[in-house]
Enzyme design. Structure first.
Site, PDB file in Angstrom:
ATOM      1  N   HIS A  21       5.467  -1.938  -5.534  1.00 36.85           N
ATOM      2  CA  HIS A  21       4.792  -0.687  -5.931  1.00 36.85           C
ATOM      3  C   HIS A  21       3.703  -0.984  -6.963  1.00 36.85           C
ATOM      4  O   HIS A  21       2.627  -0.385  -6.930  1.00 36.85           O
ATOM      5  CB  HIS A  21       5.800   0.321  -6.485  1.00 36.85           C
ATOM      6  CG  HIS A  21       6.843   0.733  -5.481  1.00 36.85           C
ATOM      7  ND1 HIS A  21       6.545   1.001  -4.162  1.00 36.85           N
ATOM      8  CD2 HIS A  21       8.193   0.903  -5.594  1.00 36.85           C
ATOM      9  CE1 HIS A  21       7.656   1.338  -3.521  1.00 36.85           C
ATOM     10  NE2 HIS A  21       8.667   1.274  -4.362  1.00 36.85           N
ATOM     11  N   ASP A  67       2.337   2.364   2.969  1.00 30.34           N
ATOM     12  CA  ASP A  67       3.645   1.843   3.363  1.00 30.34           C
ATOM     13  C   ASP A  67       3.686   0.311   3.319  1.00 30.34           C
ATOM     14  O   ASP A  67       2.686  -0.345   3.620  1.00 30.34           O
ATOM     15  CB  ASP A  67       3.931   2.340   4.793  1.00 30.34           C
ATOM     16  CG  ASP A  67       5.391   2.210   5.152  1.00 30.34           C
ATOM     17  OD1 ASP A  67       6.211   1.987   4.255  1.00 30.34           O
ATOM     18  OD2 ASP A  67       5.701   2.320   6.347  1.00 30.34           O
ATOM     19  N   LEU A  87     -15.415  11.952  -5.746  1.00 32.28           N
ATOM     20  CA  LEU A  87     -14.314  12.041  -4.780  1.00 32.28           C
ATOM     21  C   LEU A  87     -13.121  12.806  -5.367  1.00 32.28           C
ATOM     22  O   LEU A  87     -12.830  12.677  -6.554  1.00 32.28           O
ATOM     23  CB  LEU A  87     -13.883  10.615  -4.406  1.00 32.28           C
ATOM     24  CG  LEU A  87     -12.683  10.446  -3.487  1.00 32.28           C
ATOM     25  CD1 LEU A  87     -12.987   9.423  -2.403  1.00 32.28           C
ATOM     26  CD2 LEU A  87     -11.449   9.996  -4.261  1.00 32.28           C
TER      27      LEU A  87
HETATM   28  C1  FPP Z   1       6.042   3.050   0.634  1.00 29.75           C
HETATM   29  O1  FPP Z   1       6.391   1.680   0.745  1.00 29.75           O
HETATM   30  C2  FPP Z   1       5.574   3.349  -0.693  1.00 29.75           C
HETATM   31  C3  FPP Z   1       6.063   4.298  -1.514  1.00 29.75           C
HETATM   32  C4  FPP Z   1       7.189   5.190  -1.165  1.00 29.75           C
HETATM   33  C5  FPP Z   1       5.510   4.498  -2.845  1.00 29.75           C
HETATM   34  C6  FPP Z   1       4.015   4.516  -2.921  1.00 29.75           C
HETATM   35  C7  FPP Z   1       3.646   4.078  -4.261  1.00 29.75           C
HETATM   36  C8  FPP Z   1       2.627   3.224  -4.530  1.00 29.75           C
HETATM   37  C9  FPP Z   1       1.676   2.723  -3.548  1.00 29.75           C
HETATM   38  C10 FPP Z   1       2.457   2.755  -5.903  1.00 29.75           C
HETATM   39  C11 FPP Z   1       1.288   3.412  -6.508  1.00 29.75           C
HETATM   40  C12 FPP Z   1       1.822   4.455  -7.302  1.00 29.75           C
HETATM   41  C13 FPP Z   1       1.086   5.375  -7.860  1.00 29.75           C
HETATM   42  C14 FPP Z   1       1.710   6.282  -8.805  1.00 29.75           C
HETATM   43  C15 FPP Z   1      -0.348   5.507  -7.579  1.00 29.75           C
HETATM   44  P1  FPP Z   1       7.908   1.319   0.938  1.00 29.75           P
HETATM   45  O2  FPP Z   1       8.539   1.260  -0.398  1.00 29.75           O
HETATM   46  O3  FPP Z   1       8.516   2.300   1.878  1.00 29.75           O
HETATM   47  O4  FPP Z   1       7.842  -0.103   1.589  1.00 29.75           O
HETATM   48  P2  FPP Z   1       8.781  -0.675   2.754  1.00 29.75           P
HETATM   49  O5  FPP Z   1       8.541   0.196   3.956  1.00 29.75           O
HETATM   50  O6  FPP Z   1       8.288  -2.068   2.950  1.00 29.75           O
HETATM   51  O7  FPP Z   1      10.187  -0.598   2.260  1.00 29.75           O
END
Ligand code: FPP
Length: 250
Positions: free
Chosen positions: A42, A25, A136
């Site tokens: 991301h 997150d 893993l």
């Molecule tokens: C949450 O942060 C993140 C996500 C919903 C997407 C997770 C994706 C990645 C970590 C990218 C890696 C991707 C792959 C395919 C491995 P948020 O967008 O909710 O952040 P915020 O809470 O600050 O808005």
């Protein structure tokens, strides 16, 4: 990226969690703080995931489940949804060789309904390619929701009962067999970045006795050292799984 970096040694742990669940997150906030679009967060988050996978392998973690896209994430802007779907494909293609080199077995967990067929086929192909790896296991939760997983398992049992294939009572073991990945072990450490303290519908069944660790750091700032810090926090906990004993203070 190096799997083992002699300049970055992990602490000595007495016990290492077998299965770690991660809510990655804070990508959006990380990007916005830098005047960038959320999607750039991301992109940075993908590198953090690789770092954490390397750190997990180094200390002997067996399974890691990463929340890449939830069944609720469809509520995001069409632009962000499209980016995340395509980014899953792009990441799997770009990182498969490196993850093969590291001996990582990749599995997908989630619901087929609504998931882009192109993402699903990329996930399936990656599963096939990495199936024999002995290192893993990285479970990618894409279009995953914990309640939906429980509902789908319940429905599968109802279908079996209707077909006369369910003998005796429903037990935890019989129920768990109907989950998306029946061999997934219980989560030992549930780790969430960015300071939010929520489960967000992630691995509800599997995390019933997980230790919860919430760190303030945003996901793109996570490194292997951050993972080791979370394991160290967990080491200080007394896991009793519901049992209890007298420990008088002398
Ligand atoms: C949450 O942060 C993140 C996500 C919903 C997407 C997770 C994706 C990645 C970590 C990218 C890696 C991707 C792959 C395919 C491995 P948020 O967008 O909710 O952040 P915020 O809470 O600050 O808005």
């Amino acid at each position: 990226m190096k799997l083992y970096d002699p300049a970055r040694k992990p602490p000595k742990f007495t016990e290492v969690p077998n299965h770690i669940a991660i809510v990655m997150d804070g990508n959006g906030r990380w990007a916005n703080q830098r005047g960038l679009k959320r999607t750039e967060g991301h992109r940075a988050g993908e590198l953090a995931l690789l770092e954490v996978v390397a750190g997990a392998i180094e200390v002997g973690v067996k399974q890691l489940t990463a929340f890449a896209f939830s069944t609720e994430n469809w509520k995001r802007s069409p632009e962000e949804v499209k980016f995340l779907m395509n980014y899953n494909i792009e990441t799997l293609r770009a990182r498969r060789d490196l993850l093969m080199e590291w001996g990582v077995k990749i599995r997908w967990t989630g619901q087929e309904k609504k998931l882009w067929p192109s993402v699903l086929s990329e996930l399936r192909e990656t599963e096939k390619l990495t199936a024999k790896n002995k290192g893993l296991t990285l479970n990618m939760a894409v279009n995953y929701g914990g309640r939906q997983e429980i509902l789908d398992a319940a429905q599968a049992l109802v279908d079996k009962a209707t077909a006369g294939e369910l003998v005796g009572k429903v037990t935890e073991a019989k129920f768990a067999k109907e989950l998306y990945l029946p061999n997934m072990p219980d989560v030992d450490l549930f780790l969430r970045s960015s300071g939010e303290m929520r489960l967000s519908n992630f691995l509800l069944w599997e995390s019933s006795y997980a230790e919860m660790v919430f760190l303030d750091k945003l996901w793109p700032d996570f490194t292997r050292e951050t993972l080791w810090e979370a394991i160290s926090i967990m080491q200080g906990r007394d896991r009793r799984f519901g049992s209890a004993e007298d420990r008088p203070i002398n």
